[in-house]
Design a protein around this motif. Structure first.
Motif, short mmCIF file in Angstrom:
data_model
loop_
_atom_site.label_atom_id
_atom_site.label_comp_id
_atom_site.label_asym_id
_atom_site.label_seq_id
_atom_site.Cartn_x
_atom_site.Cartn_y
_atom_site.Cartn_z
N GLN A 95 2.11 1.86 -3.44
CA GLN A 95 1.07 2.48 -4.26
C GLN A 95 0.94 3.97 -3.98
OE1 GLN A 95 -2.30 -0.09 -3.21
NE2 GLN A 95 -2.25 -0.96 -5.27
N THR A 106 0.84 -1.20 0.00
CA THR A 106 0.00 0.00 0.00
C THR A 106 0.87 1.25 0.00
OG1 THR A 106 -1.75 -1.14 1.22
CG2 THR A 106 -1.80 1.26 1.24
N LYS A 112 -7.62 -2.01 -7.32
CA LYS A 112 -8.51 -0.86 -7.20
C LYS A 112 -9.76 -1.09 -8.04
CE LYS A 112 -4.75 2.43 -6.41
NZ LYS A 112 -4.06 3.65 -6.89
N ASP A 113 -10.88 -0.69 -7.48
CA ASP A 113 -12.14 -0.78 -8.18
C ASP A 113 -12.18 0.29 -9.28
OD1 ASP A 113 -14.70 -1.01 -9.09
OD2 ASP A 113 -15.67 -0.88 -7.12
#
Length: 206
Positions: free
Chosen positions: A182, A179, A202-203
């Motif tokens: 990212q 994370t 990720k959506d």
């Protein structure tokens, strides 16, 4: 001193003591069993008369002698390994906004993986951050590229599991580190299977 921030909190490793002691107990049982085999086989040599046994049944004698030495040696080295691993491998792991840090029991840094020091892979087809997963042995590793001291990126392994002590939140530590990649290094490509495994995809609709 490593400090946390509200945006990206610090995560610290937690040792799973019950499971660690359970595995250590199994190791102690193995040590005892090997020692028992050595004692029984050695006792057989003595009870049957050392020289007489050697003269009348040399094949059996050398077989028992070999079993005695192998069992005693294996028992000793297994016990020595367990004591050394318990003493030397109580590492602590910290993941924060700077990267991941692995500390010796003394508190000194053993390894560090700073987000600012991570490199891109030279091969365009490769991911910059990879994952090695062994389901059979429940082992997970990350691979990253760091400065090798000569201005080039060299592959390194990020391993949050040390010998003897079982890290309870190992999955969460890896996920927190990725994370951070990212957030702080969006220029780096993380392997798709790693994103999938650590639930970091990720959506697209969000």
């Amino acid at each position: 001193m490593i400090q946390s921030t509200k945006k990206f909190p610090t995560m610290i490793s937690i040792i799973n003591y019950p499971y660690t002691y359970f595995l250590a107990g199994l190791g102690c049982i193995i040590v005892i069993l090997l020692a028992a085999v050595a004692i029984i086989s050695g006792g057989g040599l003595i009870d049957n008369g050392f020289w007489e046994y050697l003269t009348n049944k040399p094949g059996h004698f050398f077989a028992l002698l070999l079993i005695t030495f192998i069992s005693a040696g294996a028992s000793y080295f297994t016990a020595a390994y367990l004591f050394k691993a318990k003493r030397d491998n109580k590492y602590s792991i910290v993941v924060n906004e700077e990267g991941a840090f692995i500390f010796f029991p003394s508190g000194k840094i053993s390894e560090q993986f700073l987000y600012s020091e991570l490199y891109s892979s030279k091969e365009q087809s490769d991911s910059d951050i990879g994952m090695v997963l062994n389901i059979k042995y429940n082992l997970t590793r990350l691979t990253v590229y760091k400065n090798d001291g000569y201005g080039d990126g060299k592959m390194h392994t990020v391993n949050f599991q040390r010998e003897y002590y079982v890290i309870k939140n190992r999955f969460e530590l890896y996920r927190h580190f990725l994370t951070g990649v990212q957030i702080f290094r969006p220029d780096l490509k993380i392997q798709y299977s790693a994103l999938l495994h650590f639930q970091l995809l990720k959506d697209p609709n969000s």
